[in-house]
Design a protein around this motif. Structure first.
Motif, PDB file in Angstrom:
ATOM      1  N   GLY A  43       0.808  -1.221   0.000  1.00  0.00           N
ATOM      2  CA  GLY A  43       0.000   0.000   0.000  1.00  0.00           C
ATOM      3  C   GLY A  43       0.836   1.263   0.000  1.00  0.00           C
ATOM      4  O   GLY A  43       0.356   2.332  -0.395  1.00  0.00           O
ATOM      5  N   MET A  44       2.076   1.162   0.440  1.00  0.00           N
ATOM      6  CA  MET A  44       2.940   2.344   0.509  1.00  0.00           C
ATOM      7  C   MET A  44       3.578   2.676  -0.833  1.00  0.00           C
ATOM      8  O   MET A  44       3.984   3.813  -1.060  1.00  0.00           O
ATOM      9  CB  MET A  44       4.032   2.129   1.561  1.00  0.00           C
ATOM     10  N   ILE A  45       3.665   1.719  -1.729  1.00  0.00           N
ATOM     11  CA  ILE A  45       4.305   1.961  -3.028  1.00  0.00           C
ATOM     12  C   ILE A  45       3.552   3.022  -3.836  1.00  0.00           C
ATOM     13  O   ILE A  45       4.172   3.979  -4.323  1.00  0.00           O
ATOM     14  CB  ILE A  45       4.485   0.638  -3.798  1.00  0.00           C
ATOM     15  N   PRO A  46       2.218   2.923  -4.010  1.00  0.00           N
ATOM     16  CA  PRO A  46       1.536   3.995  -4.753  1.00  0.00           C
ATOM     17  C   PRO A  46       1.629   5.350  -4.071  1.00  0.00           C
ATOM     18  O   PRO A  46       1.730   6.387  -4.736  1.00  0.00           O
ATOM     19  CB  PRO A  46       0.080   3.522  -4.823  1.00  0.00           C
ATOM     20  N   VAL A  47       1.635   5.354  -2.741  1.00  0.00           N
ATOM     21  CA  VAL A  47       1.758   6.618  -2.015  1.00  0.00           C
ATOM     22  C   VAL A  47       3.127   7.235  -2.279  1.00  0.00           C
ATOM     23  O   VAL A  47       3.240   8.448  -2.503  1.00  0.00           O
ATOM     24  CB  VAL A  47       1.524   6.389  -0.501  1.00  0.00           C
ATOM     25  N   ALA A  48       4.168   6.410  -2.265  1.00  0.00           N
ATOM     26  CA  ALA A  48       5.514   6.922  -2.543  1.00  0.00           C
ATOM     27  C   ALA A  48       5.617   7.441  -3.972  1.00  0.00           C
ATOM     28  O   ALA A  48       6.236   8.485  -4.223  1.00  0.00           O
ATOM     29  CB  ALA A  48       6.545   5.824  -2.289  1.00  0.00           C
ATOM     30  N   LEU A  49       5.032   6.744  -4.918  1.00  0.00           N
ATOM     31  CA  LEU A  49       5.061   7.207  -6.308  1.00  0.00           C
ATOM     32  C   LEU A  49       4.302   8.519  -6.475  1.00  0.00           C
ATOM     33  O   LEU A  49       4.766   9.438  -7.158  1.00  0.00           O
ATOM     34  CB  LEU A  49       4.483   6.133  -7.236  1.00  0.00           C
ATOM     35  N   GLY A  51       3.678  10.717  -4.103  1.00  0.00           N
ATOM     36  CA  GLY A  51       4.441  11.762  -3.413  1.00  0.00           C
ATOM     37  C   GLY A  51       5.620  12.236  -4.236  1.00  0.00           C
ATOM     38  O   GLY A  51       5.903  13.437  -4.302  1.00  0.00           O
ATOM     39  N   SER A  52       6.321  11.318  -4.870  1.00  0.00           N
ATOM     40  CA  SER A  52       7.461  11.702  -5.709  1.00  0.00           C
ATOM     41  C   SER A  52       7.011  12.526  -6.908  1.00  0.00           C
ATOM     42  O   SER A  52       7.652  13.515  -7.275  1.00  0.00           O
ATOM     43  CB  SER A  52       8.200  10.454  -6.193  1.00  0.00           C
ATOM     44  N   ALA A  53       5.915  12.130  -7.514  1.00  0.00           N
ATOM     45  CA  ALA A  53       5.400  12.880  -8.664  1.00  0.00           C
ATOM     46  C   ALA A  53       4.970  14.282  -8.243  1.00  0.00           C
ATOM     47  O   ALA A  53       5.241  15.264  -8.952  1.00  0.00           O
ATOM     48  CB  ALA A  53       4.239  12.127  -9.300  1.00  0.00           C
ATOM     49  N   MET A  54       4.314  14.396  -7.092  1.00  0.00           N
ATOM     50  CA  MET A  54       3.894  15.718  -6.616  1.00  0.00           C
ATOM     51  C   MET A  54       5.111  16.589  -6.297  1.00  0.00           C
ATOM     52  O   MET A  54       5.141  17.777  -6.624  1.00  0.00           O
ATOM     53  CB  MET A  54       3.018  15.568  -5.357  1.00  0.00           C
ATOM     54  N   TYR A  55       6.110  16.014  -5.652  1.00  0.00           N
ATOM     55  CA  TYR A  55       7.309  16.765  -5.315  1.00  0.00           C
ATOM     56  C   TYR A  55       7.993  17.282  -6.575  1.00  0.00           C
ATOM     57  O   TYR A  55       8.375  18.457  -6.654  1.00  0.00           O
ATOM     58  CB  TYR A  55       8.279  15.898  -4.510  1.00  0.00           C
ATOM     59  N   MET A  56       8.149  16.422  -7.568  1.00  0.00           N
ATOM     60  CA  MET A  56       8.811  16.838  -8.803  1.00  0.00           C
ATOM     61  C   MET A  56       7.985  17.901  -9.533  1.00  0.00           C
ATOM     62  O   MET A  56       8.542  18.841 -10.098  1.00  0.00           O
ATOM     63  CB  MET A  56       9.065  15.629  -9.690  1.00  0.00           C
ATOM     64  N   GLY A  57       6.668  17.764  -9.506  1.00  0.00           N
ATOM     65  CA  GLY A  57       5.813  18.767 -10.138  1.00  0.00           C
ATOM     66  C   GLY A  57       5.922  20.117  -9.456  1.00  0.00           C
ATOM     67  O   GLY A  57       6.023  21.162 -10.109  1.00  0.00           O
TER      68      GLY A  57
END
Length: 112
Positions: A43-49, A51-57
């Motif tokens: 369940g943490m894998i989609p959250v990490a992805l 979060g990473s996409a939001m951070y980069m954006g």
């Protein structure tokens, strides 16, 4: 008997050995940590992805806004410098030009 038939017969008589690893044994109960990671990690894998996409954006947005602010400041400075140049050119045009009547050579030390 042909060599191929003998090879097939020898291979079919062998019993495959099962290799078991100590950490994957199902006979022992799993620890609490292992259960927690097994239940939480997928369940943490989609959250990490996400979060990473939001951070980069957001990082890209911040970089773009900083670049726009830099361009605005540079344009304002260029406009001020152009105004100063125009003012100095007008002052120079308004002053009477002084022409020297004496004609002296620029290089007196040349003997010829």
């Amino acid at each position: 008997m042909s060599p191929l038939a003998r090879l097939v017969q020898l291979r079919s008589l062998r019993v495959p050995l099962r290799r078991t690893r100590g950490y994957s044994s199902t006979t022992e109960p799993r620890s609490g940590h292992a259960d927690w990671y097994a239940s939480m990690l997928p369940g943490m894998i989609p959250v990490a992805l996400l979060g990473s996409a939001m951070y980069m954006g957001l990082q890209l947005l911040q970089s773009r806004l900083a670049h726009e602010r830099f361009l605005d400041e540079a344009r304002e400075e260029v406009r001020q410098l152009e105004d100063e140049v125009d003012k100095l050119q007008k002052e120079r045009a308004a002053q009477p030009s002084i022409v020297s009547s004496s004609r002296t050579s620029a290089s007196k030390w040349w003997p010829w």
